[in-house]
Design a protein around this motif. Sequence first.
Motif, PDB file in Angstrom:
ATOM      1  N   GLN A   7       0.819  -1.129  -0.037  1.00  0.00           N
ATOM      2  CA  GLN A   7       0.198   0.020   0.063  1.00  0.00           C
ATOM      3  C   GLN A   7       0.681   1.367  -0.084  1.00  0.00           C
ATOM      4  O   GLN A   7       1.941   1.181   0.712  1.00  0.00           O
ATOM      5  N   ILE A   8       0.484   2.200  -0.696  1.00  0.00           N
ATOM      6  CA  ILE A   8       1.015   3.502  -0.877  1.00  0.00           C
ATOM      7  C   ILE A   8       0.031   4.674  -0.398  1.00  0.00           C
ATOM      8  O   ILE A   8      -0.941   4.695  -1.118  1.00  0.00           O
ATOM      9  N   ASP A   9       0.344   5.293   0.712  1.00  0.00           N
ATOM     10  CA  ASP A   9      -0.475   6.252   1.143  1.00  0.00           C
ATOM     11  C   ASP A   9       0.229   7.556   1.617  1.00  0.00           C
ATOM     12  O   ASP A   9       1.069   7.462   2.407  1.00  0.00           O
ATOM     13  N   PRO A  10       0.137   8.695   0.860  1.00  0.00           N
ATOM     14  CA  PRO A  10       0.868   9.796   1.211  1.00  0.00           C
ATOM     15  C   PRO A  10       0.965  10.251   2.731  1.00  0.00           C
ATOM     16  O   PRO A  10       1.920  10.793   2.986  1.00  0.00           O
ATOM     17  N   GLU A  11      -0.376   9.962   3.313  1.00  0.00           N
ATOM     18  CA  GLU A  11      -0.653  10.021   4.940  1.00  0.00           C
ATOM     19  C   GLU A  11       0.307   9.180   5.860  1.00  0.00           C
ATOM     20  O   GLU A  11       0.397   9.257   7.013  1.00  0.00           O
ATOM     21  N   ARG A  12       0.996   8.095   5.402  1.00  0.00           N
ATOM     22  CA  ARG A  12       1.622   6.883   6.106  1.00  0.00           C
ATOM     23  C   ARG A  12       2.870   6.834   5.491  1.00  0.00           C
ATOM     24  O   ARG A  12       3.334   6.639   4.532  1.00  0.00           O
ATOM     25  N   MET A  13       3.752   6.856   6.601  1.00  0.00           N
ATOM     26  CA  MET A  13       5.122   6.671   6.665  1.00  0.00           C
ATOM     27  C   MET A  13       5.845   7.398   5.301  1.00  0.00           C
ATOM     28  O   MET A  13       6.484   6.907   4.591  1.00  0.00           O
ATOM     29  N   ASN A  14       5.455   8.654   5.195  1.00  0.00           N
ATOM     30  CA  ASN A  14       5.918   9.477   4.293  1.00  0.00           C
ATOM     31  C   ASN A  14       5.669   8.915   2.658  1.00  0.00           C
ATOM     32  O   ASN A  14       6.456   9.056   1.785  1.00  0.00           O
ATOM     33  N   PRO A  17       5.991   2.918   0.138  1.00  0.00           N
ATOM     34  CA  PRO A  17       5.407   1.451   0.250  1.00  0.00           C
ATOM     35  C   PRO A  17       5.353   0.708   1.306  1.00  0.00           C
ATOM     36  O   PRO A  17       6.695   0.515   1.960  1.00  0.00           O
ATOM     37  N   CYS A  18       4.234   0.563   1.858  1.00  0.00           N
ATOM     38  CA  CYS A  18       3.933  -0.481   2.938  1.00  0.00           C
ATOM     39  C   CYS A  18       3.351  -1.728   2.637  1.00  0.00           C
ATOM     40  O   CYS A  18       2.773  -2.028   1.929  1.00  0.00           O
ATOM     41  N   ILE A  19       3.562  -2.563   3.679  1.00  0.00           N
ATOM     42  CA  ILE A  19       2.987  -3.781   3.945  1.00  0.00           C
ATOM     43  C   ILE A  19       1.459  -3.705   4.889  1.00  0.00           C
ATOM     44  O   ILE A  19       1.487  -3.330   5.773  1.00  0.00           O
ATOM     45  N   ARG A  20       0.403  -4.041   4.005  1.00  0.00           N
ATOM     46  CA  ARG A  20      -0.922  -3.929   4.565  1.00  0.00           C
ATOM     47  C   ARG A  20      -0.939  -2.718   5.377  1.00  0.00           C
ATOM     48  O   ARG A  20      -0.887  -1.524   4.834  1.00  0.00           O
ATOM     49  N   ASP A  21      -1.567  -2.796   6.489  1.00  0.00           N
ATOM     50  CA  ASP A  21      -1.892  -1.696   7.429  1.00  0.00           C
ATOM     51  C   ASP A  21      -0.646  -1.608   8.488  1.00  0.00           C
ATOM     52  O   ASP A  21      -0.915  -1.022   9.576  1.00  0.00           O
ATOM     53  N   LEU A  22       0.308  -2.455   8.173  1.00  0.00           N
ATOM     54  CA  LEU A  22       1.353  -2.221   9.357  1.00  0.00           C
ATOM     55  C   LEU A  22       2.319  -1.164   8.984  1.00  0.00           C
ATOM     56  O   LEU A  22       2.395  -0.621   8.124  1.00  0.00           O
ATOM     57  N   ARG A  23       3.032  -0.794   9.986  1.00  0.00           N
ATOM     58  CA  ARG A  23       3.889   0.349  10.006  1.00  0.00           C
ATOM     59  C   ARG A  23       5.316  -0.322   9.533  1.00  0.00           C
ATOM     60  O   ARG A  23       6.167   0.035  10.029  1.00  0.00           O
ATOM     61  N   LEU A  24       5.370  -1.113   8.672  1.00  0.00           N
ATOM     62  CA  LEU A  24       6.580  -1.861   8.167  1.00  0.00           C
ATOM     63  C   LEU A  24       6.707  -1.460   6.789  1.00  0.00           C
ATOM     64  O   LEU A  24       5.706  -1.729   5.659  1.00  0.00           O
TER      65      LEU A  24
END
Length: 79
Positions: A7-14, A17-24
Motif C-alpha cells: 500500500q502507498i498512502d501519502p499520509e502514512r510513512m511519508n 510503500p508499506c505492507i498492509r496496514d502495518l507500519r513496515l
Amino acid sequence: MKLDRIQIDPERMNGQPCIRDLRLTVRRVLELVALYPDRNELKQEYPELEDEDIRQSLLYAASSIDDRVIELHPYAVAA
C-alpha cells in the motif's frame, strides 16, 4: 502480478510503500530478510509479518529495478 499487500498512502510513512496496514515499509522488510536469513527467527521477531508479505515485498522491489543492458567498453590503453 498481484501486489495487494503493498500500500502507498501519502499520509502514512511519508508515502513509502508499506505492507498492509502495518507500519513496515517494503524497504524495511527487505532489510529484515537480509538480516534474518533464518525465516523462523524473523517470524519470532515480527510475528505480524506473513510469508506472502515477504514474497510481495521482493516482487515489488524486483519490479522497480530497471532491467536494462549496459555495454561496458574496456578502457583505452595508452601507447
